[in-house]
Design a protein around this motif. Structure first.
Motif, mmCIF file in Angstrom:
data_model
loop_
_atom_site.group_PDB
_atom_site.id
_atom_site.type_symbol
_atom_site.label_atom_id
_atom_site.label_comp_id
_atom_site.label_asym_id
_atom_site.label_seq_id
_atom_site.Cartn_x
_atom_site.Cartn_y
_atom_site.Cartn_z
ATOM 1 N N PRO A 2 0.836 -1.217 0.000
ATOM 2 C CA PRO A 2 0.000 0.000 0.000
ATOM 3 C C PRO A 2 0.865 1.260 0.000
ATOM 4 N N LYS A 3 0.361 2.303 -0.686
ATOM 5 C CA LYS A 3 1.087 3.582 -0.696
ATOM 6 C C LYS A 3 1.185 4.113 0.723
ATOM 7 N N ARG A 4 2.277 4.804 0.996
ATOM 8 C CA ARG A 4 2.476 5.366 2.336
ATOM 9 C C ARG A 4 2.349 6.877 2.298
ATOM 10 N N LYS A 5 1.854 7.403 3.394
ATOM 11 C CA LYS A 5 1.749 8.855 3.531
ATOM 12 C C LYS A 5 3.138 9.427 3.778
ATOM 13 N N ALA A 6 3.422 10.511 3.117
ATOM 14 C CA ALA A 6 4.703 11.198 3.327
ATOM 15 C C ALA A 6 4.720 11.798 4.724
ATOM 16 N N PRO A 7 5.917 11.973 5.311
ATOM 17 C CA PRO A 7 5.992 12.486 6.675
ATOM 18 C C PRO A 7 5.523 13.931 6.844
ATOM 19 N N ASN A 8 5.492 14.702 5.743
ATOM 20 C CA ASN A 8 4.967 16.073 5.881
ATOM 21 C C ASN A 8 4.287 16.496 4.577
ATOM 22 N N LYS A 9 3.587 17.627 4.635
ATOM 23 C CA LYS A 9 2.759 18.060 3.491
ATOM 24 C C LYS A 9 3.568 18.519 2.282
ATOM 25 N N PHE A 10 4.866 18.732 2.441
ATOM 26 C CA PHE A 10 5.686 19.201 1.318
ATOM 27 C C PHE A 10 6.228 18.053 0.461
ATOM 28 N N LEU A 11 6.079 16.835 0.960
ATOM 29 C CA LEU A 11 6.551 15.666 0.208
ATOM 30 C C LEU A 11 5.353 14.885 -0.311
ATOM 31 N N PRO A 12 5.437 14.360 -1.539
ATOM 32 C CA PRO A 12 4.311 13.568 -2.047
ATOM 33 C C PRO A 12 4.267 12.199 -1.356
ATOM 34 N N ASP A 13 3.072 11.597 -1.340
ATOM 35 C CA ASP A 13 2.968 10.226 -0.849
ATOM 36 C C ASP A 13 3.878 9.355 -1.709
ATOM 37 N N TYR A 14 4.322 8.256 -1.165
ATOM 38 C CA TYR A 14 5.263 7.445 -1.940
ATOM 39 C C TYR A 14 4.881 5.972 -1.937
ATOM 40 N N GLN A 15 5.359 5.277 -2.964
ATOM 41 C CA GLN A 15 5.095 3.849 -3.141
ATOM 42 C C GLN A 15 6.324 3.055 -2.694
ATOM 43 N N PRO A 16 6.247 2.380 -1.538
ATOM 44 C CA PRO A 16 7.420 1.609 -1.107
ATOM 45 C C PRO A 16 7.606 0.363 -1.954
ATOM 46 N N LYS A 17 8.827 -0.129 -1.992
ATOM 47 C CA LYS A 17 9.109 -1.390 -2.684
ATOM 48 C C LYS A 17 8.737 -2.539 -1.769
ATOM 49 N N SER A 18 8.336 -3.635 -2.371
ATOM 50 C CA SER A 18 8.055 -4.849 -1.610
ATOM 51 C C SER A 18 9.365 -5.426 -1.082
ATOM 52 N N GLY A 19 9.402 -5.790 0.208
ATOM 53 C CA GLY A 19 10.586 -6.421 0.785
ATOM 54 C C GLY A 19 10.921 -7.730 0.089
ATOM 55 N N THR A 20 9.880 -8.443 -0.346
ATOM 56 C CA THR A 20 10.099 -9.708 -1.061
ATOM 57 C C THR A 20 10.735 -9.452 -2.418
ATOM 58 N N ALA A 21 10.303 -8.388 -3.100
ATOM 59 C CA ALA A 21 10.890 -8.039 -4.398
ATOM 60 C C ALA A 21 12.371 -7.699 -4.242
ATOM 61 N N ILE A 22 12.708 -6.969 -3.176
ATOM 62 C CA ILE A 22 14.112 -6.610 -2.917
ATOM 63 C C ILE A 22 14.933 -7.873 -2.654
ATOM 64 N N ALA A 23 14.375 -8.793 -1.849
ATOM 65 C CA ALA A 23 15.080 -10.046 -1.536
ATOM 66 C C ALA A 23 15.237 -10.913 -2.778
ATOM 67 N N TYR A 24 14.200 -10.956 -3.615
ATOM 68 C CA TYR A 24 14.246 -11.778 -4.836
ATOM 69 C C TYR A 24 15.359 -11.275 -5.767
ATOM 70 N N ALA A 25 15.405 -9.943 -5.949
ATOM 71 C CA ALA A 25 16.451 -9.354 -6.806
ATOM 72 C C ALA A 25 17.842 -9.659 -6.242
ATOM 73 N N TYR A 26 17.975 -9.626 -4.916
ATOM 74 C CA TYR A 26 19.260 -9.918 -4.272
ATOM 75 C C TYR A 26 19.657 -11.379 -4.510
ATOM 76 N N ALA A 27 18.696 -12.301 -4.395
ATOM 77 C CA ALA A 27 18.970 -13.730 -4.622
ATOM 78 C C ALA A 27 19.394 -13.978 -6.070
ATOM 79 N N VAL A 28 18.755 -13.274 -7.014
ATOM 80 C CA VAL A 28 19.140 -13.393 -8.431
ATOM 81 C C VAL A 28 20.569 -12.881 -8.615
ATOM 82 N N GLN A 29 20.860 -11.723 -8.018
ATOM 83 C CA GLN A 29 22.203 -11.128 -8.115
ATOM 84 C C GLN A 29 23.263 -12.084 -7.543
ATOM 85 N N LYS A 30 22.913 -12.792 -6.466
ATOM 86 C CA LYS A 30 23.845 -13.719 -5.821
ATOM 87 C C LYS A 30 23.877 -15.096 -6.503
ATOM 88 N N LYS A 31 23.108 -15.223 -7.596
ATOM 89 C CA LYS A 31 23.079 -16.451 -8.396
ATOM 90 C C LYS A 31 22.673 -17.676 -7.568
#
Length: 198
Positions: free
Chosen positions: A159-188
């Motif tokens: 889910p999109k996260r609210k930015a910490p203040n009104k001057f920053l736009p809301d942001y879309q975090p990356k999935s932790g699983t997606a980050i881990a999957y990319a790392y596993a691919v990189q590590k062969k």
């Protein structure tokens, strides 16, 4: 006189493989995935996997723990290891687990159950990682494994996260699983993905 020397030759034993499990918090098709997991893990055990590494407490992690625990009846030599990020605990004795279950059941006024493991490891990479503790813990699990079993949907976005203040736009975090999957691919690493389209 001849001297007779008797040598005792130890049979060659391959070192066991280590397997880690990483996946999204929520899963669909649980029964189908459980059957797929059972077949995959059984095959890995037949090919010398004997150590299974668990991380975050997600639906996928719980399902993997159930399958490995069931397979321990058939393969008692396999072991379950919990890799813990800061503020996580894992139980390695039945007495410790039951004591905590009783304590927290009284507080919660309902039955509380925890899983147990043969070994618990405090992730060294995640100790000073603050918000990235789980990412670093997942990387340490991958580094210490030969095979990675994922539940990874490449189209999933947290889910999109609210930015910490009104001057920053809301942001879309990356999935932790997606980050881990990319790392596993990189590590062969050898990767099995249990995700099934719904």
């Amino acid at each position: 006189l001849g001297v007779i020397i008797r040598l005792q030759i130890q049979p060659y034993r391959r070192m066991g493989m280590k397997v880690c499990f990483i996946g999204h918090r929520k899963i669909g098709n649980a029964e189908q995935i459980k059957r797929k997991l059972h077949d995959t893990i059984s095959l890995l055990i037949e090919n010398d996997a004997d150590t299974f590494i668990f991380g975050s407490r997600s639906d996928f992690d719980t399902l993997c723990w159930e399958v490995v625990t069931e397979l321990q009846e058939q393969f008692p030599h396999i072991k379950r290891i919990s890799y813990n990020a800061p503020h996580e605990t894992a139980f390695t004795s039945k007495e410790e687990r039951e004591s905590c279950e009783q304590f927290f059941s009284r507080i919660a006024k309902c039955e509380v159950h925890y899983t147990d493991y043969e070994e618990a490891v405090s992730s060294t990479k995640s100790i000073n990682a603050n918000k990235n503790a789980y990412i670093m813990r997942n990387q340490e699990m991958i580094d210490n494994s030969d095979v990675c079993v994922f539940y990874y949907n490449k189209n999933y976005l947290p889910p999109k996260r609210k930015a910490p203040n009104k001057f920053l736009p809301d942001y879309q975090p990356k999935s932790g699983t997606a980050i881990a999957y990319a790392y596993a691919v990189q590590k062969k690493k050898q990767i099995y993905n249990m995700y099934i389209e719904e």
